[in-house]
Design an enzyme around this catalytic site. Structure first.
Site, PDB file in Angstrom:
ATOM      1  N   ASP A  18      -0.315  -3.714   3.934  1.00  0.00           N
ATOM      2  CA  ASP A  18       0.279  -2.369   4.178  1.00  0.00           C
ATOM      3  C   ASP A  18       0.328  -1.554   2.800  1.00  0.00           C
ATOM      4  O   ASP A  18       0.198  -2.217   1.610  1.00  0.00           O
ATOM      5  CB  ASP A  18       1.409  -2.601   4.888  1.00  0.00           C
ATOM      6  CG  ASP A  18       2.330  -1.139   5.111  1.00  0.00           C
ATOM      7  OD1 ASP A  18       1.422  -0.140   5.635  1.00  0.00           O
ATOM      8  OD2 ASP A  18       3.451  -1.000   4.941  1.00  0.00           O
ATOM      9  N   ASP A  20       2.142   2.005   2.078  1.00  0.00           N
ATOM     10  CA  ASP A  20       3.824   2.777   1.891  1.00  0.00           C
ATOM     11  C   ASP A  20       4.740   1.729   2.370  1.00  0.00           C
ATOM     12  O   ASP A  20       4.936   1.223   3.424  1.00  0.00           O
ATOM     13  CB  ASP A  20       3.648   3.964   2.811  1.00  0.00           C
ATOM     14  CG  ASP A  20       2.788   5.063   2.372  1.00  0.00           C
ATOM     15  OD1 ASP A  20       2.876   5.760   1.361  1.00  0.00           O
ATOM     16  OD2 ASP A  20       1.674   5.172   2.949  1.00  0.00           O
TER      17      ASP A  20
END
Length: 249
Positions: A18, A20
């Site tokens: 991922d 953020d």
């Protein structure tokens, strides 16, 4: 192993990351994120040592990710898996995904005009309302998006995020991205490992588990957050042999 028991990256992994809250520290607004010095070269080195089997799987649009990580253009799933890019750079998946009706953004603009501090983020296949600066607007933001979904529940779904709510196509998910990329080279035959921090990342972790791998959660496993994830990746970049020198798991 790391001090908290997180396994060090192995040459036979297929690594799904991922963005953020995992690689990048959460910022007050989506546009305010900072890419730490050294992150892009580290990601490039890890990808090379995994023979290209590293992907960024994020709610961000592909164009935004490419701007943040330039000149790197990694494989990945963008817009929560609505758009896919394999290790060869081929892009697909979006043709099966609905785009939000045009008037949805206009309706949200009208709503948030009375809510200073709430930010509308438009994406090719979704919309998000961020209320980090005004947490008292959480329920109002959720209600505004729920109103848009009335009658569209078969095509779109509401997601909680970090101090935000988001609408995405129901058919899109980070698990979809993992499953699709694991059918392609150089991911195929490896052990999938998904690293994320948010509710939507749980779908990617579950897909990794179904395919013989596992998930790692920022906050539970990486207690110091993205800083610890970046250090973990830097160790792999320094420790793993150059790509092509291992047998797949």
């Amino acid at each position: 192993m790391t001090s908290l028991g997180v396994p060090e990256i192995e040459a036979g992994w297929a690594l799904f990351l991922d963005l953020d809250g995992t690689l990048l520290d959460i910022a007050p607004t989506p546009d305010a994120v900072q890419v730490p010095p050294g992150l892009v070269p580290t990601l490039a080195a890890v990808a090379q040592r995994l023979d290209g089997a590293m992907a960024i799987v994020t709610g961000r649009p592909r164009e935004t990710v490419d701007g943040l990580l330039a000149p790197l253009a990694p494989a990945g799933g963008f817009g929560h898996g609505a758009v896919l890019r394999d290790a060869a750079g081929r892009i697909g998946g979006a043709e099966a995904m609905p785009a939000p009706p045009q008037d949805w953004a206009e309706r949200l603009h009208a709503s948030i005009a009375a809510w200073p501090g709430v930010i509308l983020e438009r994406k090719p296949h979704g919309l998000a309302l961020h209320f980090r600066a005004v947490p008292e607007r959480q329920q109002a933001a959720r209600a505004a998006l729920e109103a848009l979904l009335a009658g569209h529940g078969e095509d779109f779904v509401l997601l909680p995020a970090h101090m935000a709510y988001e609408i995405r196509p129901r058919a899109a998910s980070k698990g979809r991205a993992v499953e699709a990329l694991m059918r392609t080279d150089p991911f195929s035959g490896r052990m999938p490992v998904f690293v994320g921090d948010d509710v939507t990342d749980e779908e990617g972790m579950e897909a990794a588990r179904r395919m013989g791998g596992f998930g790692l959660h920022v906050g539970r496993d990486f207690r110091r957050g993205p800083e610890e994830v970046r250090a973990w990746l830097a160790r792999a970049a320094a420790r793993l042999p150059q790509g092509g020198q291992h047998a797949h798991a």
